[in-house]
Motif scaffolding. Sequence first.
Motif, PDB file in Angstrom:
ATOM      1  N   LEU A 174      66.247  11.029  13.796  1.00  0.00           N
ATOM      2  CA  LEU A 174      66.185   9.673  14.335  1.00  0.00           C
ATOM      3  C   LEU A 174      66.448   9.664  15.845  1.00  0.00           C
ATOM      4  CD1 LEU A 174      67.961   7.632  11.517  1.00  0.00           C
ATOM      5  CD2 LEU A 174      65.533   7.677  12.083  1.00  0.00           C
TER       6      LEU A 174
ATOM      7  N   ARG B 155      74.298   7.408  17.668  1.00  0.00           N
ATOM      8  CA  ARG B 155      73.205   6.495  17.999  1.00  0.00           C
ATOM      9  C   ARG B 155      73.193   5.263  17.093  1.00  0.00           C
ATOM     10  NH1 ARG B 155      68.599   5.119  16.302  1.00  0.00           N
ATOM     11  NH2 ARG B 155      69.155   6.349  14.487  1.00  0.00           N
ATOM     12  N   GLY B 156      73.395   5.493  15.784  1.00  0.00           N
ATOM     13  CA  GLY B 156      73.324   4.394  14.830  1.00  0.00           C
ATOM     14  C   GLY B 156      74.448   3.380  14.970  1.00  0.00           C
ATOM     15  N   ARG B 157      75.479   3.726  15.739  1.00  0.00           N
ATOM     16  CA  ARG B 157      76.622   2.813  15.886  1.00  0.00           C
ATOM     17  C   ARG B 157      76.481   1.915  17.106  1.00  0.00           C
ATOM     18  NH1 ARG B 157      78.505   1.752  11.737  1.00  0.00           N
ATOM     19  NH2 ARG B 157      80.405   1.006  12.713  1.00  0.00           N
TER      20      ARG B 157
ATOM     21  N   ALA C  38      74.498  -0.419  18.065  1.00  0.00           N
ATOM     22  CA  ALA C  38      74.296  -1.850  17.839  1.00  0.00           C
ATOM     23  C   ALA C  38      75.601  -2.536  17.444  1.00  0.00           C
ATOM     24  CB  ALA C  38      73.239  -2.070  16.759  1.00  0.00           C
ATOM     25  N   PHE C  39      76.544  -1.783  16.872  1.00  0.00           N
ATOM     26  CA  PHE C  39      77.823  -2.377  16.484  1.00  0.00           C
ATOM     27  C   PHE C  39      78.817  -2.366  17.636  1.00  0.00           C
ATOM     28  CE2 PHE C  39      75.932  -0.699  12.616  1.00  0.00           C
ATOM     29  CZ  PHE C  39      76.043  -1.772  11.755  1.00  0.00           C
TER      30      PHE C  39
ATOM     31  N   VAL D 227      67.707  -3.202  13.296  1.00  0.00           N
ATOM     32  CA  VAL D 227      68.703  -3.277  14.365  1.00  0.00           C
ATOM     33  C   VAL D 227      69.986  -2.571  13.935  1.00  0.00           C
ATOM     34  CG1 VAL D 227      70.199  -4.844  15.657  1.00  0.00           C
ATOM     35  CG2 VAL D 227      67.782  -5.384  15.364  1.00  0.00           C
ATOM     36  N   TYR D 228      70.434  -2.856  12.737  1.00  0.00           N
ATOM     37  CA  TYR D 228      71.683  -2.257  12.252  1.00  0.00           C
ATOM     38  C   TYR D 228      71.387  -1.141  11.269  1.00  0.00           C
ATOM     39  CZ  TYR D 228      73.968  -6.416  14.106  1.00  0.00           C
ATOM     40  OH  TYR D 228      74.432  -7.405  14.912  1.00  0.00           O
ATOM     41  N   GLU D 229      72.122  -0.070  11.428  1.00  0.00           N
ATOM     42  CA  GLU D 229      71.991   1.027  10.498  1.00  0.00           C
ATOM     43  C   GLU D 229      73.038   0.834   9.399  1.00  0.00           C
ATOM     44  OE1 GLU D 229      72.424   5.311  11.834  1.00  0.00           O
ATOM     45  OE2 GLU D 229      70.385   4.828  12.465  1.00  0.00           O
TER      46      GLU D 229
END
Lengths: 277, 258
Positions: free
Chosen positions: A21, A270-272, A274-275, B81-83
């Motif tokens: 990803l 990377r996946g974090r 957005a949080f 947007v969120y994983e």
Amino acid sequence: MPNATRHVHLFDAADPRRRELALEDLGGALSRWRLAWALARSDIMHRYRGSVLGPFWLTLSTGIMLASLGILYAKLFRIDVTDYLPYLAVSLILWNLVSALVNDASVCLTGQEGVIRQMPLPYSVHALRSVLRNAVIAAHNLPLIAVVFWVFGLGAGWTLLLAIPGFMLVMAGGFAASLLLGMLCARFRDIPPIIGSVMQIAFFLSAIIWKPEMVGHWEPLLPINPFFAVIEVVRAPIMGTTGSLFTWLAAIGWVGALIAVAWSFFVRFRGRIAFWV
Amino acid sequence: MALIDAAGLAIEFPLYHHNARSLKQRLISSSGLRLRKDDDNRIVVAALRDLTFRIGKGERVALVGPNGAGKTTLLRTVAGVYEPVAGRLLVEGEIGSLIDPAAGMDPLLTGRENVILRALYRGMTEAEGRALAEEVAGFAGLGDFLDMPIRGYSAGMNVRLAFAMATAMTPEILLMDEWFLAGDAEFMARAEERLAKLVTGAEILLIATHDMGVVRKWCTRAIKLEGGRIVADGPVAEVLGPVPPAPTPQPGLRSAMS
């Protein structure tokens, strides 16, 4: 807005495929270089909206700073202006580029919170935007070097060609720093002010306003400072020397290390993002 | 072929930039329902918990539920947007999202320039963006305003532009939050027509709304969320119950969100 090219999106928390990803993210950003370029250009246009000179204010203010600092410090250091000012011009313009890259890196993700939380977009687009914006700004300042050289009757030799790989090294480091610092600053909000202070100290430690030979026998040790190393690999070729081998190795080593750390962080977190923003 | 398939999907929002200790004391003790400590001893809000559903082609699905039920979070998760922190999510098909009309828009650029910018966001070229702008101009009905900076637009004009942009790209999956109700009556009628066309093209519509009139009119299926969980999933009439005998609003005019 969603990714139009990726028609199948699979995410399984049990098998996060993080490396894949992350690579996809980078590829997506590179294929969207037009977007990053358009955003970078509009950043600069917004900053100077309605002004007569527009981005050439950058050129003018850098020029004034060079003239005043150049004459003052030549006096303070008791060096000939012809000897000092061209050196200062190259140093200061390169320093402005490096420090803007680092400072913008710290906000390149948090500043795009609105986009990040609303639409899936490769995160590296934001890093690319930051790097391109600073490249455009540098393009407004670099001609000043030519002007200064012309005023003082200096020419450029074949070593100028070496400045190109040096410049690429700076830009690669800037991109990696944007990803790494962008993420760190999104997660830990105390980091941007720390970066600000570090950059202020680095300005005085990195042989910008003073010449490397002024520190005497410490001179060979200067490339231990990453800022000195990456600036020197562009500056020395412009000033007509090749720069020492140690400087080049140090610059490549520092940028390589930065890329490695940034990449491993990016793959893992990377996946974090957005949080975090 | 369009498909959304979720199995055991979970999203948690860690509370990073707050005073965790005081939050811990205040919140954990009072409402242990959605706030919990994760393995790293952080406070997290469970926004979506263990969602399992499958939406196939041709389905028009309404996400209903009280404020904070997780409707918008689910839309954003499907959009990518969120994983998710747990579970599996498979989305097949090109997504068009109408989650936040302002996202990615530059208020200083004109409507047309914004359409081109949006096209770039989607990885298209500038020429493709210009072609798209022509298409959008036809549908949005903004007239000369299309070449004015959008910061002078009214809320309704922004909605028109965003809706026209999102649907002009004929997505296979259209995600929609409830803001689009800000359009005027004439626009809503055209929007409905366009959506109907989109959906009959065997696509998926996923819409989060409080307006039960919209749900009954546009949707075939409703998923009711409460506290981040699915509490009901089925045909609209089954989930919402019989149509309440309340006085129906005038045609074309939507009641305010309840």
